[in-house]
Design an enzyme around this catalytic site. Structure first.
Site, PDB file in Angstrom:
ATOM      1  N   LYS A 213      19.749   0.321 -44.067  1.00  0.00           N
ATOM      2  CA  LYS A 213      19.109   0.413 -42.756  1.00  0.00           C
ATOM      3  C   LYS A 213      20.062   1.083 -41.760  1.00  0.00           C
ATOM      4  CE  LYS A 213      16.892  -2.510 -39.307  1.00  0.00           C
ATOM      5  NZ  LYS A 213      16.487  -3.855 -38.947  1.00  0.00           N
ATOM      6  N   GLU A 219      30.151  -1.193 -48.340  1.00  0.00           N
ATOM      7  CA  GLU A 219      29.950  -1.125 -49.793  1.00  0.00           C
ATOM      8  C   GLU A 219      29.075   0.071 -50.171  1.00  0.00           C
ATOM      9  OE1 GLU A 219      29.469  -3.721 -47.830  1.00  0.00           O
ATOM     10  OE2 GLU A 219      30.125  -5.594 -48.747  1.00  0.00           O
ATOM     11  N   GLY A 273      16.480  -6.460 -42.704  1.00  0.00           N
ATOM     12  CA  GLY A 273      16.851  -6.047 -44.057  1.00  0.00           C
ATOM     13  C   GLY A 273      16.237  -6.925 -45.137  1.00  0.00           C
ATOM     14  N   ARG A 274      16.318  -8.239 -44.963  1.00  0.00           N
ATOM     15  CA  ARG A 274      15.842  -9.148 -46.022  1.00  0.00           C
ATOM     16  C   ARG A 274      14.320  -9.251 -46.075  1.00  0.00           C
ATOM     17  NH1 ARG A 274      18.735 -11.470 -42.072  1.00  0.00           N
ATOM     18  NH2 ARG A 274      17.843 -13.098 -40.772  1.00  0.00           N
ATOM     19  N   GLU A 359      20.215 -16.602 -45.095  1.00  0.00           N
ATOM     20  CA  GLU A 359      20.606 -15.687 -44.007  1.00  0.00           C
ATOM     21  C   GLU A 359      19.685 -15.891 -42.806  1.00  0.00           C
ATOM     22  OE1 GLU A 359      22.726 -11.530 -44.421  1.00  0.00           O
ATOM     23  OE2 GLU A 359      20.582 -11.177 -44.398  1.00  0.00           O
ATOM     24  N   HIS A 390      19.860 -26.503 -70.000  1.00  0.00           N
ATOM     25  CA  HIS A 390      20.976 -26.724 -70.919  1.00  0.00           C
ATOM     26  C   HIS A 390      22.313 -26.539 -70.220  1.00  0.00           C
ATOM     27  CE1 HIS A 390      18.356 -27.077 -74.397  1.00  0.00           C
ATOM     28  NE2 HIS A 390      17.591 -26.223 -73.734  1.00  0.00           N
ATOM     29  N   LYS A 499      33.058  -9.200 -41.835  1.00  0.00           N
ATOM     30  CA  LYS A 499      33.204  -7.744 -41.966  1.00  0.00           C
ATOM     31  C   LYS A 499      34.365  -7.269 -41.094  1.00  0.00           C
ATOM     32  CE  LYS A 499      28.226  -6.999 -42.489  1.00  0.00           C
ATOM     33  NZ  LYS A 499      27.019  -6.463 -41.875  1.00  0.00           N
TER      34      LYS A 499
HETATM   35  O1  F6P Z   1      25.617  -8.097 -43.941  1.00  0.00           O
HETATM   36  C1  F6P Z   1      24.314  -8.529 -43.965  1.00  0.00           C
HETATM   37  C2  F6P Z   1      23.343  -7.395 -43.902  1.00  0.00           C
HETATM   38  O2  F6P Z   1      23.279  -6.909 -42.606  1.00  0.00           O
HETATM   39  C3  F6P Z   1      21.967  -7.820 -44.397  1.00  0.00           C
HETATM   40  O3  F6P Z   1      21.239  -8.471 -43.434  1.00  0.00           O
HETATM   41  C4  F6P Z   1      21.407  -6.521 -44.862  1.00  0.00           C
HETATM   42  O4  F6P Z   1      20.302  -6.709 -45.694  1.00  0.00           O
HETATM   43  C5  F6P Z   1      22.611  -5.950 -45.570  1.00  0.00           C
HETATM   44  O5  F6P Z   1      23.701  -6.331 -44.761  1.00  0.00           O
HETATM   45  C6  F6P Z   1      22.595  -4.456 -45.789  1.00  0.00           C
HETATM   46  O6  F6P Z   1      22.526  -3.731 -44.583  1.00  0.00           O
HETATM   47  P1  F6P Z   1      22.134  -2.213 -44.576  1.00  0.00           P
HETATM   48  O7  F6P Z   1      20.744  -2.073 -45.091  1.00  0.00           O
HETATM   49  O8  F6P Z   1      22.255  -1.771 -43.142  1.00  0.00           O
HETATM   50  O9  F6P Z   1      23.100  -1.464 -45.450  1.00  0.00           O
END
Ligand code: F6P
Length: 537
Positions: A213, A219, A273-274, A359, A390, A499
């Site tokens: 987003k 990452e 995002g979620r 979250e 198990h 972060k």
């Molecule tokens: O760090 C949490 C978060 O902001 C989530 O809410 C989100 O889904 C994820 O990081 C990834 O964010 P982006 O889509 O901006 O890379």
């Protein structure tokens, strides 16, 4: 929009808006007596108990009769939902009001699965047109990729909400996928994740979808840059662009990355995002199952939206599931919820729900800026049954912690081996009964006290439509709980500090390399760990 923090001395002088509700106070009193409640005896005393404590819609049966719940408790929980003005908040969410106050945003993931022709407003703008224009682009793009078959490997690079939902749904809907494509999801910063994925990919047959987003997530950006370099090395810089697609709100960053506008699919600030799987974030899924099945997935979610909007609370699946959760978490003080899908294909469902729920509702400050004085979101964990049986179920049956369980069974399998499927179903149902009944045994080691609560969701089948309904059910469960707990379920300020601090640590690690000595201004543990991590480098 900033919510002023209310200090705890002010807090004491103000009545808690939730605890002063009569339904809340009544539930606190009922929770006192619930200690002596025997679920097994409740079935003996009332053979029609199941009739009172179940509901059904969208191909999903919800059985909450194996909970420490009476008609009185249910009535008070429903009254609590009314007292917290759930219906009003629900209309405000669907109506595009700015209910995510701390980020000054509307919350309109439900608009993403609305049928064309319905006008939906966000900030005065009719957003339905751009939603359906994007769906048309997804249809054209996915059909092109599926027909052309130039790309065999589809690699989504994203994390959190830009990874978990699409990855989970792609796995859950495996029988509906085109097996020509190898779907990969790279999320972790650990170089092992990208490297092991690239090892099995042929550069000339690989399409990367960078899903972010913000297009700033550490990452995702690092992995995307490495993937770009990998393609560049193999095919030369001129072919990179045709192997990359982005899904993002940050068009300028995606353009700087080197993408043409027609390779950038939009996201919008009114979708968290979620909650974004229904947007172009679902593009890998759309390629894998095809647009018609993706549309069925959206339709299933919309059907659950309608149910959530229209069904009375006492039959409303998300409301009931949420209230049972609140009863366990807030009034009976259960810290944990185990989510146990009896489907190998739903193995990643608990991880997806962990983000959705934890979250959203892992919060301790109310909408009014005051610390909440009651437990909010539970710790969620789980994995596919029967594997868990198990491993960790021992603690469910005999441990000192009571773990409420949410079981998911699937009536019809898409696969052969009907005996195995029947036995799988017998296991899920058997577990709900064993947890409730326990057993008396003269050998103390073999004594199982029982009275362990569970909820069961039984799905007709695991197809795109029902999966859409199931996910929407959980989204609205989380929303309902957030309203009752008076928290904003749609921000996530708690993850930001980590972060920032890891950025500071990285700087210190680089400095440590140069100075090879310990640094001022950090605690001895953090410094020692930095030194240990950098040793001999
Ligand atoms: O760090 C949490 C978060 O902001 C989530 O809410 C989100 O889904 C994820 O990081 C990834 O964010 P982006 O889509 O901006 O890379």
């Amino acid at each position: 929009m900033m919510t002023k923090r209310v200090e705890s001395h002010d807090q004491n002088s103000l009545p808690c808006p939730r605890r002063s509700l009569s339904s809340w106070a009544a539930l606190e009193r009922l929770a006192e007596n619930a200690k002596d409640f025997s679920i097994r005896d409740a079935f003996r005393d009332d053979p029609k108990r199941f009739e009172k404590f179940h509901s059904q819609s969208c191909g999903i049966l919800l059985d909450y009769s194996k909970q420490p719940i009476t008609s009185d408790i249910k009535e008070k929980l429903l009254a609590l939902a009314e007292d917290c003005e759930l219906a009003g908040w629900r209309s405000r969410m669907f109506g595009g009001e700015t209910i995510n106050e701390s980020e000054n945003r509307a919350v309109l993931h439900t608009a993403l699965r609305s049928p064309a022709g319905l006008s939906i407003k966000a900030g005065g703008e009719d957003i339905s047109l751009k939603i359906h224009a994007t769906l048309a682009r997804m249809k054209a793009f996915s059909e092109h990729i599926r027909q052309e078959k130039r790309f065999r490997h589809i690699v989504n690079i994203g994390i959190g909400g830009s990874d978990l939902g699409s990855r989970m749904a792609n796995e859950a809907l495996k029988p509906f996928t085109d097996r020509f494509f190898d779907m990969h999801y790279v999320s972790n910063l650990d170089p092992a994740h990208l490297s092991e994925t690239l090892r099995v990919c042929d550069p000339s047959k690989t399409l990367f979808i960078v899903t972010s987003k913000t297009f700033t997530t550490q990452e995702t950006m690092m992995n995307a840059l490495h993937a770009k370099a990998w393609l560049d090395d193999a095919l030369g810089p001129e072919s990179v662009c045709s192997h990359f697609v982005a899904v993002t709100q940050n068009v300028s960053k995606a353009s700087k990355f080197g993408l043409d506008p027609e390779h950038i699919f939009p996201m919008w600030d009114w979708v968290g995002g979620r909650y974004s799987l229904w947007s172009a974030v679902g593009l890998p899924l759309c390629i894998s199952i095809g647009f018609d099945q993706f549309q069925a997935f959206l339709d299933g979610a919309h059907e659950m939206d309608r149910h959530f909007l229209d069904a009375p609370f006492e039959q409303n699946l998300p409301v009931l599931l949420a209230l049972v959760g609140i009863w366990n978490r807030t009034f009976l003080k259960r810290d944990i919820l185990a989510l146990l899908p009896y489907s190998q294909l739903l193995d990643k469902f608990p991880a997806f729900i962990q983000q959705l729920d934890m979250e959203s509702n892992g919060k301790s400050v109310g909408r009014d800026g005051r610390p909440v004085s009651y437990p909010t979101g539970p710790i969620i964990f789980g994995e596919a049954g029967t594997n868990g049986q198990h491993a960790f179920y021992q603690l469910f049956h005999q441990g000192t912690t009571i773990v409420p369980c949410e079981f998911i069974g699937i009536k019809h399998s898409e696969y052969d081996y009907p005996e195995s499927h029947k036995t799988l179903l017998a296991n899920v149902i058997g577990q709900t009964k064993a947890l409730m009944d326990g057993q008396n045994d003269p050998d103390a080691q073999k004594q199982l006290d029982g009275n362990r609560p569970s909820v069961t969701l039984m799905l007709e089948r695991l197809d795109p439509r029902t999966l859409g309904s199931l996910i929407a059910l959980y989204e609205h469960k989380v929303f309902t709980q957030g309203i009752v707990w008076n928290i904003n379920s749609f921000d996530q300020w708690g993850v930001e500090l980590g972060k920032t601090v890891s950025g500071q640590v990285l700087k210190r690690m680089e400095l440590a390399l140069e100075s090879k000595g310990s640094l001022q201004g950090t605690d001895s543990s953090t410094q020692a760990l930095i030194d240990a991590a950098r040793k001999d480098q």
